[in-house]
Design a protein around this motif. Structure first.
Motif, PDB file in Angstrom:
ATOM      1  N   GLN A  13      56.971  59.812  29.652  1.00  9.56           N
ATOM      2  CA  GLN A  13      56.949  58.457  30.181  1.00  9.56           C
ATOM      3  C   GLN A  13      56.558  57.390  29.154  1.00  9.56           C
ATOM      4  OE1 GLN A  13      54.171  58.652  33.467  1.00  9.56           O
ATOM      5  NE2 GLN A  13      52.365  58.498  32.155  1.00  9.56           N
ATOM      6  N   LYS A  14      55.748  57.745  28.175  1.00 10.89           N
ATOM      7  CA  LYS A  14      55.301  56.756  27.192  1.00 10.89           C
ATOM      8  C   LYS A  14      56.416  56.296  26.261  1.00 10.89           C
ATOM      9  CE  LYS A  14      50.437  58.102  26.999  1.00 10.89           C
ATOM     10  NZ  LYS A  14      49.311  58.484  26.121  1.00 10.89           N
ATOM     11  N   PHE A  15      57.470  57.070  26.166  1.00 10.89           N
ATOM     12  CA  PHE A  15      58.497  56.797  25.161  1.00 10.89           C
ATOM     13  C   PHE A  15      59.856  56.431  25.743  1.00 10.89           C
ATOM     14  CE2 PHE A  15      55.653  60.294  23.918  1.00 10.89           C
ATOM     15  CZ  PHE A  15      54.947  59.658  22.900  1.00 10.89           C
ATOM     16  N   LEU A  16      60.041  56.574  27.038  1.00 17.69           N
ATOM     17  CA  LEU A  16      61.384  56.512  27.607  1.00 17.69           C
ATOM     18  C   LEU A  16      62.006  55.119  27.587  1.00 17.69           C
ATOM     19  CD1 LEU A  16      61.055  59.114  30.468  1.00 17.69           C
ATOM     20  CD2 LEU A  16      62.632  59.210  28.531  1.00 17.69           C
ATOM     21  N   LYS A  17      61.243  54.071  27.801  1.00 19.34           N
ATOM     22  CA  LYS A  17      61.824  52.726  27.765  1.00 19.34           C
ATOM     23  C   LYS A  17      62.411  52.437  26.388  1.00 19.34           C
ATOM     24  CE  LYS A  17      58.975  50.599  31.362  1.00 19.34           C
ATOM     25  NZ  LYS A  17      57.972  49.542  31.682  1.00 19.34           N
ATOM     26  N   PHE A  33      75.309  60.020  27.815  1.00 20.74           N
ATOM     27  CA  PHE A  33      73.924  60.383  27.523  1.00 20.74           C
ATOM     28  C   PHE A  33      73.398  61.198  28.695  1.00 20.74           C
ATOM     29  CE2 PHE A  33      74.543  56.237  25.387  1.00 20.74           C
ATOM     30  CZ  PHE A  33      74.350  56.643  24.079  1.00 20.74           C
ATOM     31  N   ILE A  34      73.024  62.448  28.427  1.00 21.73           N
ATOM     32  CA  ILE A  34      72.621  63.371  29.490  1.00 21.73           C
ATOM     33  C   ILE A  34      71.130  63.650  29.382  1.00 21.73           C
ATOM     34  CG2 ILE A  34      73.007  65.633  30.523  1.00 21.73           C
ATOM     35  CD1 ILE A  34      75.765  65.667  29.182  1.00 21.73           C
ATOM     36  N   PHE A  35      70.354  63.071  30.291  1.00 21.24           N
ATOM     37  CA  PHE A  35      68.925  63.375  30.352  1.00 21.24           C
ATOM     38  C   PHE A  35      68.722  64.661  31.163  1.00 21.24           C
ATOM     39  CE2 PHE A  35      68.346  58.956  29.160  1.00 21.24           C
ATOM     40  CZ  PHE A  35      67.189  59.005  28.389  1.00 21.24           C
ATOM     41  N   ILE A  36      68.032  65.625  30.555  1.00 25.45           N
ATOM     42  CA  ILE A  36      67.649  66.841  31.260  1.00 25.45           C
ATOM     43  C   ILE A  36      66.153  66.738  31.543  1.00 25.45           C
ATOM     44  CG2 ILE A  36      67.600  69.357  31.254  1.00 25.45           C
ATOM     45  CD1 ILE A  36      70.425  68.147  31.138  1.00 25.45           C
ATOM     46  N   ASN A  37      65.815  66.428  32.789  1.00 28.09           N
ATOM     47  CA  ASN A  37      64.415  66.306  33.189  1.00 28.09           C
ATOM     48  C   ASN A  37      63.867  67.702  33.463  1.00 28.09           C
ATOM     49  OD1 ASN A  37      61.923  65.337  34.176  1.00 28.09           O
ATOM     50  ND2 ASN A  37      62.736  65.353  36.259  1.00 28.09           N
ATOM     51  N   ASP A  38      63.055  68.184  32.535  1.00 30.53           N
ATOM     52  CA  ASP A  38      62.598  69.581  32.558  1.00 30.53           C
ATOM     53  C   ASP A  38      61.316  69.728  33.385  1.00 30.53           C
ATOM     54  OD1 ASP A  38      62.495  72.306  31.892  1.00 30.53           O
ATOM     55  OD2 ASP A  38      61.346  71.918  30.065  1.00 30.53           O
ATOM     56  N   ASN A  43      55.819  60.158  35.413  1.00 29.70           N
ATOM     57  CA  ASN A  43      56.808  59.222  35.960  1.00 29.70           C
ATOM     58  C   ASN A  43      58.116  59.181  35.168  1.00 29.70           C
ATOM     59  OD1 ASN A  43      55.259  58.226  38.171  1.00 29.70           O
ATOM     60  ND2 ASN A  43      54.026  57.031  36.712  1.00 29.70           N
ATOM     61  N   SER A  44      58.386  60.213  34.400  1.00 31.47           N
ATOM     62  CA  SER A  44      59.588  60.219  33.562  1.00 31.47           C
ATOM     63  C   SER A  44      60.857  59.966  34.371  1.00 31.47           C
ATOM     64  CB  SER A  44      59.710  61.548  32.819  1.00 31.47           C
ATOM     65  OG  SER A  44      58.710  61.682  31.848  1.00 31.47           O
ATOM     66  N   LEU A  45      61.030  60.679  35.448  1.00 28.46           N
ATOM     67  CA  LEU A  45      62.266  60.569  36.229  1.00 28.46           C
ATOM     68  C   LEU A  45      62.445  59.145  36.761  1.00 28.46           C
ATOM     69  CD1 LEU A  45      64.751  61.871  37.421  1.00 28.46           C
ATOM     70  CD2 LEU A  45      63.373  62.631  39.374  1.00 28.46           C
ATOM     71  N   LYS A  46      61.393  58.571  37.303  1.00 35.21           N
ATOM     72  CA  LYS A  46      61.483  57.214  37.843  1.00 35.21           C
ATOM     73  C   LYS A  46      61.821  56.200  36.760  1.00 35.21           C
ATOM     74  CE  LYS A  46      58.254  57.893  41.699  1.00 35.21           C
ATOM     75  NZ  LYS A  46      56.960  57.481  42.295  1.00 35.21           N
ATOM     76  N   ILE A  47      61.230  56.368  35.589  1.00 36.84           N
ATOM     77  CA  ILE A  47      61.486  55.441  34.485  1.00 36.84           C
ATOM     78  C   ILE A  47      62.940  55.534  34.030  1.00 36.84           C
ATOM     79  CG2 ILE A  47      60.915  54.919  32.073  1.00 36.84           C
ATOM     80  CD1 ILE A  47      58.034  55.839  32.749  1.00 36.84           C
TER      81      ILE A  47
END
Length: 309
Positions: A13-17, A33-38, A43-47
């Motif tokens: 979450q700290k780096f995603l924006k 761009f394919i994000f794989i939410n592991d 809050n990574s997914l929400k961001i």
């Protein structure tokens, strides 16, 4: 679709924006761009969902936490691009990073890479390695052996998806900090792809200390490294390749880990899996200086481990 970029993401979450802003600025348009939410628990997914709205180049896939290597493998399996790339969401690339790689596609190239990567730590940037005197034209991977002694730098290039899938090239699936990209690199050596090196350095590998994502900051996991070595050996055996390079490469990896950690268990683990020393063909794969370094460290280990086998 020309290019698929896979972004394995775990508690980022700290780096995603900043990551998404960086990717949105890429000049290449024929790209996904394919994000794989592991299995992120923050809050990574929400961001990701909020910041990729109205940009159909971005896709999100969520799964349970299985590790960096398995996330890369899954991303490759669902990608649609002619070429694939891996990007780590706490790193940085300039806006022309992928466009220049794509512009250098020539004929049936399997890999196009930049020459080295930057390491950024404590706001200090340094070049991690350089392919000196590399071939200026397209070349087959095994014809330029210096490429084997450098940082793996999987992220600083693009790879033909058909080549990767046809040869069943994958990342190791051990958890934690266990060198999951080593099987990918070893498989690339064996399958000998047609390669081109662009004589520029653009990818910034950023060290964030304890806040690093994608397993950079996790403690060395010897059991996971054992699993990865087993997977590497199984791949080489199943593909009916000569096992010597795999032994030598894993041996080199073991010695590097021992040099950094002085943890004798990694040595015992190596021989438990590989069960014999490999003297034949050393000089075919390694230069004399590297071999002398190996002899030095193996003698050091022998002197300190009574039950060394």
């Amino acid at each position: 679709m020309l290019l698929s970029v896979i972004i394995p993401t775990y508690n980022s979450q700290k780096f995603l924006k900043t990551c998404i802003k960086c990717l949105k600025q890429q000049l290449t348009r024929d790209i996904e761009f394919i994000f794989i939410n592991d299995g992120s628990t923050d809050n990574s997914l929400k961001i990701i969902e909020y910041n990729i709205k109205n940009d159909n180049r971005f896709k999100i896939y969520s799964k349970k936490n299985t590790g960096y290597g398995d996330s890369c493998n899954y991303g490759i399996s669902i990608s649609k691009g002619k070429y694939i790339a891996i990007f780590e969401p706490d790193d940085y690339i300039p806006k022309d990073f992928y466009s220049e790689l794509i512009n250098n596609i020539d004929g049936e190239l399997d890999i196009i890479k930049y020459n080295g990567i930057y390491k950024v730590q404590n706001n200090q940037k340094s070049r991690l390695f350089n392919y000196y005197n590399h071939p200026k034209n397209n070349f087959y991977f095994r014809n330029y052996k210096k490429i084997l002694y450098s940082h793996p730098s999987i992220t600083n290039g693009i790879y033909k998806r058909d080549f990767i899938q046809r040869h069943k090239i994958k990342f190791c699936t051990g958890s934690g900090a266990s060198y999951q990209d080593e099987q990918f690199r070893i498989s690339i050596f064996y399958t000998n792809p047609l390669t081109k090196i662009i004589d520029k350095c653009k990818y910034e590998y950023i060290i964030h200390g304890d806040n690093s994502i994608n397993y950079k900051g996790k403690k060395l996991n010897i059991q996971a490294i054992e699993k990865n070595w087993q997977e590497q050996l199984a791949w080489v055996t199943n593909q009916k390749f000569d096992v010597y390079f795999n032994y030598v490469y894993a041996y080199r990896q073991m010695l590097n880990i021992y040099k950094k950690t002085k943890n004798y268990q990694i040595v015992k683990s190596f021989f438990k899996i590989h069960n014999k020393m490999v003297y034949p063909n050393y000089f075919y794969y390694l230069n004399v200086n590297t071999f002398d370094l190996f002899k030095y460290y193996i003698n050091l280990i022998k002197n300190k481990i009574k039950d060394f086998k």
